[in-house]
Motif scaffolding. Sequence first.
Motif, PDB file in Angstrom:
ATOM      1  N   LEU A   1     -29.892  57.413  38.223  1.00  0.00           N
ATOM      2  CA  LEU A   1     -29.960  58.010  37.084  1.00  0.00           C
ATOM      3  C   LEU A   1     -30.083  57.033  35.944  1.00  0.00           C
ATOM      4  O   LEU A   1     -31.033  57.291  34.945  1.00  0.00           O
ATOM      5  CB  LEU A   1     -28.746  58.914  36.865  1.00  0.00           C
ATOM      6  CG  LEU A   1     -28.957  59.905  37.492  1.00  0.00           C
ATOM      7  CD1 LEU A   1     -27.454  60.786  37.023  1.00  0.00           C
ATOM      8  CD2 LEU A   1     -29.870  61.048  37.471  1.00  0.00           C
ATOM      9  N   LEU A   2     -29.409  56.029  35.762  1.00  0.00           N
ATOM     10  CA  LEU A   2     -28.959  55.267  34.424  1.00  0.00           C
ATOM     11  C   LEU A   2     -30.455  54.289  34.587  1.00  0.00           C
ATOM     12  O   LEU A   2     -31.925  54.394  33.284  1.00  0.00           O
ATOM     13  CB  LEU A   2     -28.683  54.092  34.647  1.00  0.00           C
ATOM     14  CG  LEU A   2     -27.104  54.978  33.613  1.00  0.00           C
ATOM     15  CD1 LEU A   2     -26.610  53.757  34.061  1.00  0.00           C
ATOM     16  CD2 LEU A   2     -27.354  55.722  32.096  1.00  0.00           C
TER      17      LEU A   2
ATOM     18  N   THR B   1     -37.907  60.194  36.350  1.00  0.00           N
ATOM     19  CA  THR B   1     -38.745  59.521  35.719  1.00  0.00           C
ATOM     20  C   THR B   1     -39.855  59.676  35.221  1.00  0.00           C
ATOM     21  O   THR B   1     -40.768  58.983  34.595  1.00  0.00           O
ATOM     22  CB  THR B   1     -39.039  58.551  37.637  1.00  0.00           C
ATOM     23  OG1 THR B   1     -37.789  58.020  37.928  1.00  0.00           O
ATOM     24  CG2 THR B   1     -40.197  57.312  37.555  1.00  0.00           C
ATOM     25  N   THR B   2     -39.966  60.663  36.304  1.00  0.00           N
ATOM     26  CA  THR B   2     -41.843  61.130  35.638  1.00  0.00           C
ATOM     27  C   THR B   2     -42.160  62.004  34.235  1.00  0.00           C
ATOM     28  O   THR B   2     -43.658  62.394  33.723  1.00  0.00           O
ATOM     29  CB  THR B   2     -42.830  61.921  36.693  1.00  0.00           C
ATOM     30  OG1 THR B   2     -41.536  63.359  36.878  1.00  0.00           O
ATOM     31  CG2 THR B   2     -42.640  61.317  38.108  1.00  0.00           C
TER      32      THR B   2
ATOM     33  N   ASP C   1     -34.108  64.174  43.221  1.00  0.00           N
ATOM     34  CA  ASP C   1     -34.650  64.587  43.052  1.00  0.00           C
ATOM     35  C   ASP C   1     -34.873  65.266  41.026  1.00  0.00           C
ATOM     36  O   ASP C   1     -35.930  65.074  40.246  1.00  0.00           O
ATOM     37  CB  ASP C   1     -35.498  66.504  42.893  1.00  0.00           C
ATOM     38  CG  ASP C   1     -33.837  67.518  42.878  1.00  0.00           C
ATOM     39  OD1 ASP C   1     -32.842  66.949  43.260  1.00  0.00           O
ATOM     40  OD2 ASP C   1     -33.628  68.762  42.397  1.00  0.00           O
ATOM     41  N   LEU C   2     -33.722  64.716  40.494  1.00  0.00           N
ATOM     42  CA  LEU C   2     -33.549  65.069  39.162  1.00  0.00           C
ATOM     43  C   LEU C   2     -33.746  63.934  38.838  1.00  0.00           C
ATOM     44  O   LEU C   2     -34.236  63.595  37.730  1.00  0.00           O
ATOM     45  CB  LEU C   2     -31.945  65.132  39.237  1.00  0.00           C
ATOM     46  CG  LEU C   2     -31.342  64.724  37.781  1.00  0.00           C
ATOM     47  CD1 LEU C   2     -31.959  65.541  36.576  1.00  0.00           C
ATOM     48  CD2 LEU C   2     -29.838  65.542  37.453  1.00  0.00           C
TER      49      LEU C   2
ATOM     50  N   PHE D   1     -38.626  73.361  40.224  1.00  0.00           N
ATOM     51  CA  PHE D   1     -38.740  74.148  39.061  1.00  0.00           C
ATOM     52  C   PHE D   1     -38.135  73.089  38.320  1.00  0.00           C
ATOM     53  O   PHE D   1     -39.017  73.042  37.181  1.00  0.00           O
ATOM     54  CB  PHE D   1     -37.520  74.917  38.416  1.00  0.00           C
ATOM     55  CG  PHE D   1     -37.273  75.673  37.129  1.00  0.00           C
ATOM     56  CD1 PHE D   1     -37.951  76.837  37.009  1.00  0.00           C
ATOM     57  CD2 PHE D   1     -35.932  74.772  36.550  1.00  0.00           C
ATOM     58  CE1 PHE D   1     -37.810  76.460  35.228  1.00  0.00           C
ATOM     59  CE2 PHE D   1     -35.465  75.436  34.795  1.00  0.00           C
ATOM     60  CZ  PHE D   1     -36.616  76.230  34.483  1.00  0.00           C
ATOM     61  N   LEU D   2     -37.250  71.956  38.145  1.00  0.00           N
ATOM     62  CA  LEU D   2     -37.723  70.340  37.663  1.00  0.00           C
ATOM     63  C   LEU D   2     -38.858  69.934  37.873  1.00  0.00           C
ATOM     64  O   LEU D   2     -39.570  69.686  36.088  1.00  0.00           O
ATOM     65  CB  LEU D   2     -36.726  69.443  38.426  1.00  0.00           C
ATOM     66  CG  LEU D   2     -35.172  69.900  38.401  1.00  0.00           C
ATOM     67  CD1 LEU D   2     -34.199  68.319  39.250  1.00  0.00           C
ATOM     68  CD2 LEU D   2     -34.689  70.190  36.677  1.00  0.00           C
TER      69      LEU D   2
END
Length: 462
Positions: free
Chosen positions: A220-221, A199-200, A193-194, A167-168
């Motif tokens: 994440l950062l 990133t994309t 995946d988050l 879904f992401l």
Amino acid sequence: MISHSTSDTSLSLPISEVESMDPGTELASILLQTTLQSKASEALCIPEILSDVLKLLRQDKKKALRNLASVNRIWFQEATRLLWREASSKALISVEESRRNIYAPKIRKLTVHHASCHVQLRHCNFTSLRVLCFNLGAKGVKHDVYSQYLRPTLEEVFFMALPPDEFLHGLNQHCPRLCVFAQGLQAHTDRSDLADFLTTNQSLQSVKLVSESEDNSVTLLQALSKMPYLEDLSVKGQIPESVLRQLLESSAETLDLPRFNTLSKVEITVGVPALSLLRPTFSAMTSLTLDILIEKESHELDALAHLPLESLQLHIAAGIQFSSQELLFLHNAKNLQSLSIRPKPWSPTITMPNLTISNDHFKQIFANLSALKRLLIWFSVRINDTHTALLDLGRSCPKLENLRMYCTVELASWTNIPTPLFPSLTFLWIASVNDDRLDIDPSGQISEHLAALIDKKCTQIG
């Protein structure tokens, strides 16, 4: 005779009204009345005008809209569009399955409450969907069940638990207008995946996440720092100094664009050691909401002196000696709108710790805080001259709306405060008031007297 006029029957008044009129009534008067009625009816058949009129409904709005939806086809369309503008999966599922697609295309904000809802809504066409809120996630739910939400119109998504990675990936593929991504406290971020999704992504402007581990925070950062349009970032959970340092070091080793070069608004929680790294990390920020935990005697709050603070919350650990000298950096915080200073831990059942502030320091701290609207000091404030301190605070902070400060006020001196001292004040909480003149039932009389004085002397409320 009036009853034999040749006026258009579509403009005619009801026969009963015509017959009850004075015989001397002129034809022009009747035509004027009927024309006005007709024009109003015609206007209310124009969807844009009807929509503006229906938006004016106040009390029992939903009930009124349900009734108005039965007037005619045009009114049905406009009334149901307003009724279903924001809806929950529970409400939509309660409708007969054959009628769900009458309302689904009107929904702009949809809140999904349970995993089973995905299957029951899989044939709905959410063609106007702008905001999607997942109160509960569903691991293992197939990708095609989520596909009905992946609309090109989608702009904001909110998750209490992150959905499957498919879904992401679909959000990046099918939702080019997506600008807000917010994660709730129950959503776990330790998923690669988050980071891949961030990133994309090429459209997000606002991201709100919860940090759970140091390794996860770095990943994440790093992903967030490269987003091309990110303007607003909120990270719940404390970000250690080591995370910001790693981020700066990785940025220095690359030759690509500067990190967070579009980010203007930042909301984070850090410890004191990380303060000096905030400006080099978020060099483009123009607004900072900061939550700081002070656990050591070496406070180093001067590092905040030139940051664009709009909201600041200081948590001072039990046993730490904290003096008003530490707050002098606020003299430069001209954009500050909210300031909260709290002991940690603190409970109403324990004795409130003291915070001693000299009148000179108090005046310096608040001298330039003309934008301040909210001041909460959860300490027993010791000031030699409370009367002068209040005068200084009122003159420096005319926009102050919410004031909570545990200090003693001399009621006699309060009566001499110029009018109005706090023209915007809507909430005031102080510790106690003294007045030697009131010796009979002092608590009740003082409270009433103080309330009257605040109303008369310190606000513009009549």
